[in-house]
Design an enzyme around this catalytic site. Structure first.
Site, short mmCIF file in Angstrom:
data_model
loop_
_atom_site.label_atom_id
_atom_site.label_comp_id
_atom_site.label_asym_id
_atom_site.label_seq_id
_atom_site.Cartn_x
_atom_site.Cartn_y
_atom_site.Cartn_z
CE1 TYR A 217 -1.68 -9.27 -64.18
CE2 TYR A 217 -1.73 -7.67 -65.99
CZ TYR A 217 -1.60 -9.00 -65.81
OH TYR A 217 -1.29 -9.85 -66.73
N GLY A 218 1.11 -6.87 -61.53
CA GLY A 218 1.47 -7.87 -60.60
C GLY A 218 3.10 -7.89 -60.52
CB THR A 219 6.09 -9.93 -61.13
OG1 THR A 219 5.84 -10.16 -62.59
CG2 THR A 219 5.55 -11.43 -60.20
CG LEU A 220 6.17 -6.49 -65.22
CD1 LEU A 220 5.72 -6.34 -66.40
CD2 LEU A 220 7.70 -6.32 -65.40
CD GLU B 214 4.33 -10.05 -67.73
OE1 GLU B 214 3.96 -11.27 -67.76
OE2 GLU B 214 4.60 -9.33 -66.87
#
Length: 150
Positions: A24-27, A88
């Site tokens: 849901y973000g930088t991945l 993470e």
């Protein structure tokens, strides 16, 4: 979570184990950390999970709460989890981590639901005062997304 076959140097590899990972973000594809796992991604589909997305500046934090978080369900080679765990800050044998890897239910755009791993912020109380990444609302339920992903 499953087995996948695909072409590899002209041969089918039926023994490669894959797993589902909700990001849901930088991945997410096109974001800063996706390049570290893109060679392990076999498929991707848009989806949502329950929760709240908090703005931590350079990256978001998923915490439990009332809301819908937009993201992408990736089917990845199981080896990708070691990379995403490192990114993470998740070390299972460590008492304190930045994120915890947990299994969640992802609702896909087509309506199906699938189990997947995702990363939940380990200390939600520490980000309670931070702004959320709300982008819209569906029937009174807030919808959250990183960088206004649609």
């Amino acid at each position: 979570m499953g087995k996948l076959s695909w072409m590899n140097d002209g041969l089918m590899d039926r023994n490669k184990t894959t797993t589902n990972l909700f990001v849901y973000g930088t991945l997410m594809p096109g974001e800063a950390n996706h390049g570290q796992i893109e060679n392990y991604v076999r498929a991707s589909r848009r989806g949502t999970v329950e929760g709240v997305l908090i703005d931590l500046g350079r990256f978001p934090a998923l915490v439990r709460g009332r809301g819908i978080v937009k993201g992408v369900l990736l089917e990845v080679d199981e080896e990708a989890l070691a990379i995403t765990d490192r990114i993470e800050g998740f070390v299972p044998e460590r008492a304190r981590c930045l994120y915890l890897r947990e299994e969640v239910i992802v609702r896909l755009e087509e309506g199906q639901e699938m189990a997947a791993w995702t990363y939940v912020f380990a200390d939600p109380d520490s980000v309670a005062g931070r702004p959320s990444l709300i982008v819209s609302e569906i029937e009174g339920t807030p919808v959250f997304a990183w960088r206004r992903q649609q």
